[in-house]
Structures are given as structure tokens and as C-alpha cells.
Design an enzyme around this catalytic site. Structure first.
Site, PDB file in Angstrom:
ATOM      1  N   SER C 261      16.441 -26.499 -14.935  1.00  0.00           N
ATOM      2  CA  SER C 261      15.113 -26.741 -14.391  1.00  0.00           C
ATOM      3  C   SER C 261      15.159 -28.001 -13.540  1.00  0.00           C
ATOM      4  O   SER C 261      15.889 -28.943 -13.864  1.00  0.00           O
ATOM      5  CB  SER C 261      14.132 -26.925 -15.553  1.00  0.00           C
ATOM      6  OG  SER C 261      12.996 -27.663 -15.147  1.00  0.00           O
ATOM      7  N   LYS C 267      16.024 -27.694 -20.448  1.00  0.00           N
ATOM      8  CA  LYS C 267      15.842 -26.245 -20.271  1.00  0.00           C
ATOM      9  C   LYS C 267      17.156 -25.485 -20.113  1.00  0.00           C
ATOM     10  O   LYS C 267      18.086 -25.959 -19.471  1.00  0.00           O
ATOM     11  CB  LYS C 267      14.958 -25.972 -19.046  1.00  0.00           C
ATOM     12  CG  LYS C 267      13.481 -26.251 -19.239  1.00  0.00           C
ATOM     13  CD  LYS C 267      12.816 -25.385 -20.292  1.00  0.00           C
ATOM     14  CE  LYS C 267      12.603 -23.959 -19.887  1.00  0.00           C
ATOM     15  NZ  LYS C 267      11.634 -23.743 -18.844  1.00  0.00           N
ATOM     16  N   ASN C 269      17.226 -21.712 -19.125  1.00  0.00           N
ATOM     17  CA  ASN C 269      16.461 -20.491 -18.897  1.00  0.00           C
ATOM     18  C   ASN C 269      17.353 -19.251 -18.944  1.00  0.00           C
ATOM     19  O   ASN C 269      18.476 -19.279 -18.459  1.00  0.00           O
ATOM     20  CB  ASN C 269      15.754 -20.558 -17.545  1.00  0.00           C
ATOM     21  CG  ASN C 269      14.658 -21.612 -17.533  1.00  0.00           C
ATOM     22  OD1 ASN C 269      13.974 -21.782 -18.527  1.00  0.00           O
ATOM     23  ND2 ASN C 269      14.506 -22.314 -16.420  1.00  0.00           N
ATOM     24  N   ARG C 300      12.085  17.695  10.650  1.00  0.00           N
ATOM     25  CA  ARG C 300      12.401  16.258  10.573  1.00  0.00           C
ATOM     26  C   ARG C 300      11.079  15.522  10.455  1.00  0.00           C
ATOM     27  O   ARG C 300      10.114  15.853  11.154  1.00  0.00           O
ATOM     28  CB  ARG C 300      13.177  15.771  11.798  1.00  0.00           C
ATOM     29  CG  ARG C 300      13.532  14.292  11.732  1.00  0.00           C
ATOM     30  CD  ARG C 300      14.731  13.805  12.584  1.00  0.00           C
ATOM     31  NE  ARG C 300      15.256  14.712  13.552  1.00  0.00           N
ATOM     32  CZ  ARG C 300      16.217  15.625  13.311  1.00  0.00           C
ATOM     33  NH1 ARG C 300      16.743  15.686  12.097  1.00  0.00           N
ATOM     34  NH2 ARG C 300      16.609  16.444  14.249  1.00  0.00           N
TER      35      ARG C 300
END
Lengths: 432, 432, 432, 432
Positions: C261, C267, C269, C300
Site C-alpha cells: 500500500s 498491508k 493485499n 454478413r
């Protein structure tokens, strides 16, 4: 919900037919004497709704058999009035205007549910303005926040969601009347006069031109409903996560029989919050269908309009259910303040790492402070100690901060920044 | 489009970092002398963008390596300034505020494309107010309309689409600044002051509270973009249908090399209109992804925010492409008025059936008139004759209408109802 | 991923042109001497890719300018060979066949990622077959399960997802060659012979007829990719939930710099698991776009095919990223067995309520047992005691069970039912 | 459709409860004497379905009140049997297994509709193998094709769609039985034995492990349904385009009262084909919801499973309606062969431009031939002459081709390439 039920939808169609006759009589297009009989006959409880449903498959839409039955019902009252039923209109005029009537009724109920949800969450925002709890980012504990600020975030988005729906509805509250191709040629010179009277009878606005294949007003309402579901889905998800056994910070108080399990007697499932989550999973795609249906061919669609028929009512129902469930959940949750504080101490109180960086930043550069604290956090995790213990014995920290300063830095209530100011602003904006 | 390119996105991120430093200096959080160096270093063309992209995968977002490179670039200019880069902010503050900057740039370009599309269609609405053409419902010819009214319908929905996007953008033009958990605790008491200065430097608004996991403002913009794609997709579909070889009422004038085929030398494909249709097929789902991503967990999402990263830019690009292609198509189509009239006579001129019903309605009841004309239509189709021929020899019709009256009733220009009035109102509302 | 990059896509288009020339030479449609020059010129690294991209907007597709450049490149080698480039083909033949080549390359990489994910999860299934942990339903603790059974569920769905993608790819590995309208008329009588040689050169299958506007094979692949994203998204969501600070049962081991972080030094994560969740939020709508694009007009499309161009590559990229992130996450997570057991004791051990019901069921009816245990659970929660404490002092329970029996009933490892048998079956099916 | 009605869904739930009791009796888990009473009580027509629906909102799912009512009904027959109702199971076991039963019934009806659609289109493929009509690409006339080849394309994709649905259903026809957390701990050692007997009683397969939060099998069925809707939507779109007043090549023969208009007596709307298009607009998003719901938390979802409840039945209904409407449309359309040929001559017969290029290619290089014909096409369009007239007077063309050769080159039937061979292969594969 007392809107978009089978009965209410049939009645709205009949109300539109009655208003059309009244408007045409006002404009002198049809004789005034026929209006009372048409109005009297236009009562859904007098119709064979099952027959209408089955005939509509054949005809391509539900108005065709409805007009037939209505003409017969009027004829039974006065034979020469029957010809003035549905005069000069086309099926879509009736269906779209009835849709607007149903949306008006439903959006009022949704607005009410949003208002209740706002009231419930405003109470939490006020009561828990300083109740510290772990912030959580990427579902990992982060710097502390307060339960009040979390509630203020819900309130703010609910408030915007409610305003947005009101604004979208304001734009959509117009009649549709265009006749076969949108020119109202079937009404000769009286087109505008009839349209205005029609709108007056239904208390709706007059559009600048018919909109039978321009669906943006309706889709805008759909988008506002979808966003409301996203807003309540976020609340539901937060509540379910907070209610997890291991977190335990809020709990849905169940009424007897609510949220139980057929297998496990201890269960108290957060059924209302889950309802909001489920709504937020479904609504995006219902909105997408409304958007996908927009490129409607020329003066009436070959597919897109027909795709709306079941979709818009379902979106409204899902939104009402989600908003109502959220309002109920918010008014009935129990908040466990002690647990919030305990959880902040869990895992060594690492959630306060940034707070310690901030405290150190006065003495060393912020990147250096961050490096010191990152090292402390790794040590704490490795040694299963608290950040406080590790910090208080660290030379770098002790050089910068005294023990009481460390203690203070790691106190969640001291590291709440502008939370109270934010809550205050949000409460002032949305009342509560 | 000069927005949401890789370069513009990196530069917006750096502009946000520079504005943050300036704001923090204004508020006395960091020293004023460091701002010039941070601003000078914040130039995307000085960065190794490829390295940033590859490092961002590892880090989880693109701001983490960017801040690292920016700090190094600032350090190279003045060592003790580096610590003030990204001070007290979190990655999402930068990413979300940069998103708002890019949206501001992009929505201005989309607004311009919508304005051009409106100008082009307003010309058609005015020029062809009385140009009769077949109305078409369920892709079958219906009562006549005018090309002007068709264009007015496009104009009206474009105008609403433009207003709606402007309104959504107005709500979204606010900074995001919340720090780790949305409390701005890292800025101590200066949170509000920094936020206001930050907004002032970027010419954005100040939200009542950070909105990092409340995405409704952005999703509202997404919805407005999606609706704009629906509006232009409807125009594109109408144009492609009108350009069909067998219909031939409009034609995209190609520049050399445009819309050709590698196999067939005669082809002139309506590539711009098809671009708008393709956009209307893609946009609904991109909007749905933005809606689906709304239930973002707590103070920062574990999935939903990350799902937005590629989705919102792509939605913006699709919308710009669709609106621009539509503006080009509308300004360059050739309208074949003679063909419009010829097509109304095709298939025996049955498209005027309701007109004949209306003419007869003065003499017999409308349902009776409808029954007569339905019989005539069946006869005309079976015998390959025109409705006019069949009508003029029909005893019931002749009893009610003289040959000149029949002739008049079946003249498209006599059966256009309120088309001119509707066009007039729409042009008055939207100018042009 | 080494597929669906700009370079690989251009090269696949050129490979298809080269194979077409070779096939036409084999069938005697064009002279054999031109093939070597066409093949030699068909190298993407010799082309001005930026110019191709910008010209393709004007032309409507990217093959038109590519063929022009390729003809020039061939002409530079041998003037009279240029005319045989793209002989008798149409742009879509080249684009669709190149899409199949890219899908073949990409699906092999995705298959490999799924295989790695399976190997990683099979290890957990085997190693933790008897590692008791809380089952969790509606995100509330429920009767215990094992981490091995959870992993077996992941493995089982990964295995099916891999088989499903292989099966869908098998059906899609066919060339597209139809010429202007799908009849191959431009090749006279040699259509079938060219198609077979074309397929042989590319090692693809021969379809019974061209499929340029029948997209179901490609959409089937899209669906299989979307389901794979759903499978990995479920794994990602489980991992993120298990990695929550308050749960802490698994942890993504980060490499240095990974999952950090910019604000909070503590942190870590779960970036890989979140990547998988984000993919599962995006993929459904990308699949929906492919489905929505299916009703392609006649020979098409005018919109649907064009909507596929950016969508299918993005879906492939999202799927590869999700599968690869999941494989990495599964191979690198740390499992905290002690924490799993601790969590089962949290909240008074109520997760074992059904186990106690089962133990009591031998003595009293199951509904009566459930009623008794429900009462005990309420008491335990109210008094903040454990289920064991409450049970051991309850007269009804003591009448039915001895203290050791109560102890045994409340031991998670004694209440795992068929978990081991299920794991065994799944491991036998998918190896590992 | 006789599946996924409210009544059939309640009965399927009760059938599952009855089969569970029988299976548990077989395995000796509950006494055999109670089975007959449970089976006898498990009749939906004896239940208060309205009460069940309203109670289910409170409880969180519909099985909880159902089990309560079923226990009472059994108790009324024999008091001591009631305790064996729903023994050891959880709500989701019942709901999911009942879903499989309903899918089995519904998919058989959809399979039948697809078979009818295939039979109808095979007739057209065979009958019109050499019926020349304009190919149409980007909704512009292109080289000719045959109506038989168009029908063969429909048939081929219907055939694959049918096979794909059958394959997906084969994988999904397994019971769900896991108890509270998916371990079947409530059944002690008898888990596997009960699961096998349960499957035998319901004539379903036995999965390797319970799949309550692994939804891929069901989502695979959803995807196959969605693709079937895409296939029928393409047919519907082709039919609607061919039925346009200005094209007129096919027509939906209406039964009396079918496809009429309340405003215009001449209308014959292609209601069945439009039903198929509308289905193809709705189905993609219903599939997307099923995909979006896949990341279901741990052992039972908090939102995703609940989002499936209304979605999967609606997707099944939409698919059945689309397939049935397509089958009806294909069996009842009138094909106007003369109109097909006339349309090929419209606009100067430019659709044959590539045919002329091919004829010239023997004499000049193909790019030169294309350049010549492009010039002729421009001249023809500018001078409103036919390609034949312009070609026959062009010196370049006359140098290469004699008048009869030009005539022959511009005859559609001479330029059909491999159409007949393709049709033949498709008919051989799918019978008909």
C-alpha cells in the site's frame, strides 16, 4: 409492491383508454356522451384476465385483446359508444402510457423505501460518529474509521440515489400518444389538443413529440433504478461482511422464523442484507437489457420494445425489494461497539501502522517513517507481538517518540482525521 | 480521442500528484519550496511507461510504481523534496481523481460530437418537414410519416442525451481524497483545507466526504454514456435500414476508400452507421459491468474497483466513437426523396390503409370503416392491385366518398397529422 | 499472453493470407510460383502497423488496408504475383480464420494456467483432507468442513471448466472461407478443394459450410471462457474472505513489492485473488456482448460482427489473467491450520450445533433435538458461554448423552461426514 | 411450457423430499414405514401455495415453510413419521435438486422445439437449394446466394445448438445433497449410500461431491440456452428483414387475429420472428446474471445463489418461447421466389458485380478486373442504367467477353459456387 402486479397493470391500461376517450371528447373528436360508459366499463376486475393473457400471445401484444373485450363491455352498456373506444390510437400508445402510470406508482414506493433507509442510516451516522472501528481495504484491516463515517457514506449515496431517481422520473412522466406512425394523423387537426387533454386527465406531462421508438426517458429511469440497487447492494455487502461470525460487529435482529436454517439451529442468516446483494447482482443485467433494446427500428420496434415488456417491471420489483430490505436491515441491526474496538486490537493492532508513521513524520521524513514502521510490522507479525510492544522497544521509534506519545499514536480515537467533519457535512445535506 | 490514451492517463495521474503537493503546501502541510520541483518532475514523457505498466501487475495498481518513479525524478532535482511526493494520500485518491480529469476531457469531446450530430439532424428535420415517407412499424410499412419527423425524433433524443451527460458530469466533477481509510487522518487537522485547495488547483468540486467505495457518481456518468450509445445506435439502425439496397432512401456518401469491399466492387457499406450500431451492442454490457462493480467492500474494494479500471475507459471510447460516427453519418447522408415517395406506392400503397379508414370514419363507424378497409387490403394483395384501384370500385367506399375524396385520402401528404407541429416544437427546443 | 497482442493478431491475418494462396495453388486456382513470394511478404514486422490501424477506421475493417499493403509488398518482390493475393476471398474470411488461430494459441495458454491451478489445488485437497475448519453459509459459521474439501470443490470445478473449454475449442477449430456471400462462387468449381487445402495448411478443420454470420461456435468458446472466470472468481472470493484480518486462515505470500500500500506499511493485499474476482465481474458482460451480437443480418452483419472485434480478445485476456492469477495464488498461499481450528471455537463453538442435534437424534426425534439445541444456542449467545458449557449443564442433554459423548459430539473432526470420501473421488477423477 | 410453472416447481420440491425419504429408508437412516406417508403427503395441490410464498420472504427461502407444511401434512397421516421429513438435508439440497428436475422437463420441451425448427428449415434448405436470391452483407445486396443455403445456415446452427444443450444437460443431471456444509455429516457414515439411492429414485446421476456453491454445471446449461436464443434470434432477424414491405421475400402466414394492428387494417406483423428477436435481446443478460452469480461464498452463497432463483427459470422460459416461435415461423412462412429474383435485378443488378469480375479474371488480372467493374458500377449508378447495359457497351469488357458471355456472367444461377454442395453436406449431417 402495489404496482406492476398483473391487476394493477391491466387497470392502468384501462385507465389510459378511459383518459383517452375523455380527452378526445374534450377536443370534440368523439361525442362526450360516450365517455361515462367507457369509463364505467374500464374496470379490470370485470375482465377475463386469463383469456386476455392467452390471446395476447397470438396478437403480438396485450392491448389488442383488451380493446376487443373493452369494446364488448362498452357495447353491453350502450351499443353506439363502442366505436369510440381506443379511437385513433395504437396499442403502443396505451402500453407506454400505462407503463408511465405504473412507474409513477412504483417509484413513489421506492422513494419511500429509500427515505426510510436514509432515516435509518442517518441515526447510525449520528450515534456512531466517534465509534472507532477498523477501516478495511482489499478486505484487510486498514487505518481506523468510525461506524458513523461508514454510515455517512451509505447515507450520502442513498441521498444521491434518491435524487437521481426523482430526476429521472420527472423526465419520464409524459404521455405517449402518436397513433399508427407517430404523427397522430388519425386525429386530423386535433392531435395536439387531444394530447394535452390526455396528459391533463392523467396528470402527466406533454412531450414535444411522440416517443414510441425513442426509449431514453424510460431507460434513464432504468439506470437510476440500477444505480439504486448498486447503492443498496454495497450497504448489503458491508452488512454481511460485518455480520460474519469472525467479525461480529453488526447483526441482523431476526423476527421469529426469520433467517433460520433447516439444518442448523444456531443460524441467524442476514437475509435482508443478502436480498440487497442479490438485487445488485441481478439489476445490472436488467438495465443492460433496457439499454440493449434501445436501437428500435423506425416508428415501432421489431424486437427491442417487446424485450422491455417483462424486463422493466422485473427491474422495478427487484429495486423495490432491495431498497425495502435495506431499509429494514438498517433499522433493525444491532451494532456491537465493543467488538469493533476488540477487532482493532486483533492481529497485533497493525491497523494503526499509518498512525505511527504519521506520528514519526514530525521527526523523520515520511518515507523513512514508513520504512521504520514496515519493519516493525514485519517483526510484530513474525513474533506474534503487538505493534505497540515492538514499537516501544525500538530504538528508532524511541528516539522520536516518548512512551505516552507512542501510546497516543496507537489509540484509534486519536487517528480519525476529518471523520467527524465529513459526517457533519453529510448529515447537514441529507438531514436526519 | 485525446483522452483516455495511455499517455493522457499517465499525465492525469501526475497532474493529480502535482496538484496534491500544491494543495498541501497551501495548507502548510508540506513546505512550499518543494512544489515547483514536484510539478516539474511530473511529466509523463519523462517516464518509462512500459516499466510502469509491467510493475503495476505485481503491485496491484499503477500508482505504486508511478509514485516510486516520481519520487526518484524529484530526488534527482532536489533530494529533500522527494519525501513530500504523494504525502498522506493513497493510490485510489490519485487514480480516482485522475479518472475524473480524464472524464472531463473526454466528455467535452463527446459533448461536441453530440452537438455536431444535433446540428446535422436539425438540418434534416427542417429541410424534410413535409417530405413524406413510409412510416414503418415492426419493419412493415405503416401510415406515412415525414423524414423531418424521423429526424426530429433523433434530434430530440440526442438533445436529451446530451443534457443527461452534462448533468451526470456536473455531479461527478469532484476530487477524491480520503487517505488510507477515507478519514484523511494522515493530514491531521488539515484534511478539509487540503481537500479544498486540491479541488481548487484542479478546478473540480469538493465532495461532502470521500467516495472511494461509493461509485454512484461515476456509474451515473457510465449510464449517461450508455444511453447516448443507445440513442446513436437507434439512429445508426434507422440509417442502415433506410440504406438497404431495396429501400434506398438514404445513402452514406463515402470518401474514396471508405466502406468498400475486398470482394465486390459495387459495395458502398454504411460503415459509420454500423459503427454506431456496434457501439450500441457493446455499451450496455460495459454499463452493466460498472453497475455490477458497485457493491464495493468497506473502505476499498476487493474486485469491484479493479473491474472498473479497463471498463470505464473502454465505455468512454466506444461512446465517443459512436457519437462521432453518427455525427459524420448525419452530416454526409444523401436523402433520396423520390425513392421515399416511390416506396410509399410499393405493394399497392397499402400503407395508406389507415388514412382511408379515417376518411370513411366520417360516414360509418370507425370499426366498420376498419373492417371495410381490411377487406380491401386483402383483395388488393390477393389480386396484386393497388388500394386505390380496389377502393374506387368498391360499393361501400363509393357510397361514402367521391373519387376525388378517395384520391385525396390516399395522398400521403394529406395524412401527416401533427408531424409539422411536432417538428416545430422539437426544433424550437433544441435550436438548429 | 503471447496471443491477441497487436503483433500476433496482424501476423495471424498474414498467415491466413499466405495459407489461402498456398491452398489456391494446390487446387490450381492460382499459379504455384506466386506462393513463395506471398508467404515471404506476409511478415507483420515488415508492415506499417500504425498506418494500417488508422486506415482501417475509414475502410470499415482492418483487412482492407492490410491486403493493400500486402499486395504492394508482394509486387515489390514480383510484380505479377500481387494479383493473387487475397484471391477470391472476402475480408471476413481472413478475420474469422485469424481469430480461430489466435483462439487456438490463447486457449492453449489458458489451458496451461488451468492445469497449474488444478495441480496447486489438488495439493491442498490432499494435504488438508482432514484439516477441520468452519463451514460458512450465508457468511455465517456453519457445521465444520475441511480445507481439503473446500479445495476439492475448487479442483472439481476447475477440471470441468478445463474440459469445457477444450470441448468448445474442438468445435471452433475450423476455417472460415465463403467469399463475398458465403457461396465461394469466386472460386468456381474449386471451392471445396480450396477450403480443404486451406484447412490443411492451417491445421484446422473443415466446416460443412461457411459460418460468417453463424457465430455460435465462437460464442460457445466465449461462454466456456466466462464460466472459467466464474470458477476462478469463486476461488478468488473464497481466498479473499479467508485472508481477511479477522479470519486469517490463508494468506497470499507476496513477493517483495507485491500487494503493498502507498499509505499503510503493514498491508499485504491479496492482489492475485482480487484479480480473479475482478475478472469474474467483467467476464459475464463480455460473454453477454458476444451473445447479444449473435443475431447477425443475412450473409454478413451490420453491427454484431463488428461488436465482436474488441470484445472477444478482451474476454480472452481477462480469462487468461484470471486463470493465471488463480494458479499463482493457489501455489503460493500459506494455510494457517491453527487459526482454522481457533475460529471454530470462536463465538462459543456454535458452529457445531447441528453436530449436537445429530448426537441427540439417536435419543429424541430430530425436530425435538433441533429445538433443544436451538434453545442452548440462544442461551450460549445471551450468556456469552460456549455451547459445550451450556450443553453439559442442560438436563435434556444430560439425559441423552454422557459428558464424554457431548465432548465427542462437539469435536469438529468427529463431524466431517463424507468429506474424505468426496475428496478421494475428486482426486481420483482429476489426478493430482 | 409445462415446466417452471409455480405448480410444477412446488411439486418438484416435494418430489425431492419424497425421494430423499425413500433413499434414507433404503440406506437404513430412517425407518421404511414412514416413506409411504411422506410420499402421499407430498402433493403440491394439497398445499397453501400463497402462504408458502409469503412466508418464504421472511425465512430467506421457500423450502423452510414448505418443510414445515409438509411435516404437518405427514403428522396428520401418522404423527411419528413427521420427524423423518427432510432428515439431515438442508434447504439448498432440495432447491437445487428440484431445479435439476425442472430443467430436465424444460430442456426436453426446448429440444422438441429445436427439432421442429430443424425439420422446418431442412424443408426449405432442400426445396430452395437452387432458388437464387440476393446475398446481403452490411445490409447491402452482395453476390447472389440461394434461399436453400440461407436455410442450411440456420439448420446447421440449430443442430449445433441442440447438441450443445443436450451435452450441457447431460452434465447437469446430477443430484445435489450435501447437508449443512456439504459434508453430509448429518447422515453419519451413510452419506454416500443415501446420495446414490437418492439419485436412483430421481433417475439422476451422482456427483463426485456436493456442488452447492460450484454452479458451473447449471451455468453451462444457461449458456447453452443463451446460445440457442442467439441462433433463433438470427433466424428471426433474417425473417423480419426478408418480410419487410420493400423486400417481401418471405411472409409469416398469420392465423386469423394474429399479427394485426389496432390502427392499420393492412398490417400483418411478423410476430413470431419478432418474439425470437426479443428473446435474443433478453437472454444474453440473463446468462450474464448466472455467470455474475458464480463467485458464491464458501459453502453457501450470500447473494449469488439467491440471484439465480428468478433468473434461471426466466431464461428457460424465454428460450422455450423463442425456440417455439421460431419453429412455428419456419413451418408457416411463405417464400416468394419471384420476388427474390426481382430483387436481384433491382438497382441495376449491381449485386452481380463480383460475378463479372470473376468472368473477366480469366482475361485480365483480378485487381484489374475489379477496377474495371468498379468503374462500370459507378457509371451504372450515376446513369440509372443496369450493370448489363453498361458492361455490354464497355470496350474493356467487350475485349474480354462476348455478349452471351456477359449475359451468362450476370445470370445469378450461374454464380452460386459451392452453395449446393454446402447444402448437401448440412442436410446429410442433420437429416431432414
Amino acid at each position: 409492491m402495489e404496482a406492476f402486479t398483473p391487476e394493477s397493470q391491466w387497470q392502468s391500461l384501462l385507465d389510459v383508454e378511459a383518459a383517452l376517450a375523455a380527452a378526445e371528447a374534450d377536443a370534440g373528436v368523439i361525442p362526450a356522451w360516450c365517455v361515462a360508459d367507457i369509463r364505467a366499463a374500464a374496470r379490470a376486475d370485470q375482465f377475463d384476465l386469463a383469456a386476455l393473457t392467452s390471446e395476447s400471445t397470438l396478437a403480438g401484444n396485450i392491448v389488442i385483446p383488451l380493446v376487443k373485450q373493452l369494446r364488448e363491455a362498452v357495447r353491453a352498456r350502450r351499443a353506439d359508444a363502442a366505436q369510440y373506444v381506443h379511437y385513433g390510437a395504437t396499442s403502443q400508445d396505451i402500453l407506454d402510457t400505462a407503463l408511465v402510470l405504473e412507474l409513477r406508482a412504483a417509484s413513489s414506493l421506492i422513494d419511500d423505501a429509500l427515505a426510510r433507509a436514509m432515516a435509518g442510516t442517518a441515526l447510525h451516522a449520528r450515534a456512531h460518529a466517534t465509534t472507532a472501528m477498523a477501516g478495511r481495504t482489499w478486505l484487510q484491516q486498514a487505518s481506523p474509521t468510525t461506524f458513523g463515517l461508514k454510515a455517512a457514506g451509505w447515507l450520502d449515496s442513498l441521498g444521491r440515489g434518491r435524487q437521481r431517481l426523482q430526476a429521472a422520473m420527472t423526465g419520464a412522466l409524459v404521455v405517449q400518444l402518436g397513433g399508427a406512425s407517430g404523427t397522430l394523423a388519425s386525429l386530423g387537426d386535433a392531435g395536439s389538443a387531444v394530447m394535452e387533454a390526455f396528459a391533463r386527465h392523467l396528470e402527466l406531462g406533454v412531450p414535444d413529440m411522440p416517443w414510441q421508438s425513442q426509449r431514453d426517458r424510460i431507460v434513464h429511469v432504468a439506470a437510476a433504478l440500477g444505480i439504486a440497487c448498486g447503492v443498496t447492494g454495497k450497504i448489503g455487502r458491508d452488512l454481511v461482511l460485518l455480520a460474519q461470525t469472525e467479525v461480529g460487529e453488526v447483526r441482523e435482529r431476526g423476527m421469529p422464523g426469520e433467517g433460520t436454517s433447516t439444518a442448523m439451529p444456531h443460524k441467524q442468516n442476514p437475509v435482508r442484507a443478502v436480498t440487497a446483494i442479490a438485487g445488485a447482482i441481478r439489476a445490472p443485467q436488467l438495465v443492460a437489457t433496457m439499454l440493449a433494446a434501445m436501437p428500435q427500428e423506425h416508428e415501432r420496434a421489431a424486437g427491442g420494445w417487446q424485450a422491455e415488456w417483462a424486463t422493466m417491471p422485473e427491474l422495478v420489483r427487484v429495486t423495490h425489494e432491495s431498497c425495502d430490505a435495506t431499509a429494514q436491515a438498517l433499522s433493525q441491526i444491532e451494532v456491537d461497539v465493543a467488538r469493533m474496538r476488540d477487532n482493532l486490537q486483533a492481529r497485533g493492532g497493525l491497523a494503526l501502522s499509518e498512525a505511527l508513521v504519521s506520528a514519526l513524520s514530525g521527526q523523520v521524513s515520511r518515507p523513512d517513517a514508513a520504512a521504520i514502521v514496515e519493519r516493525l510490522c514485519r517483526a510484530a507479525a513474525a513474533e506474534q507481538r503487538t505493534l505497540h510492544e515492538v514499537a516501544i522497544h525500538d530504538a528508532n521509534v524511541r528516539q522520536a517518540l516518548s512512551p505516552p506519545q507512542i501510546e497516543s499514536a496507537l489509540t484509534p480515537e486519536h487517528y480519525l482525521g476529518s471523520a467527524a467533519a465529513f459526517i457533519d457535512r453529510v448529515l447537514r445535506k441529507w438531514g436526519g
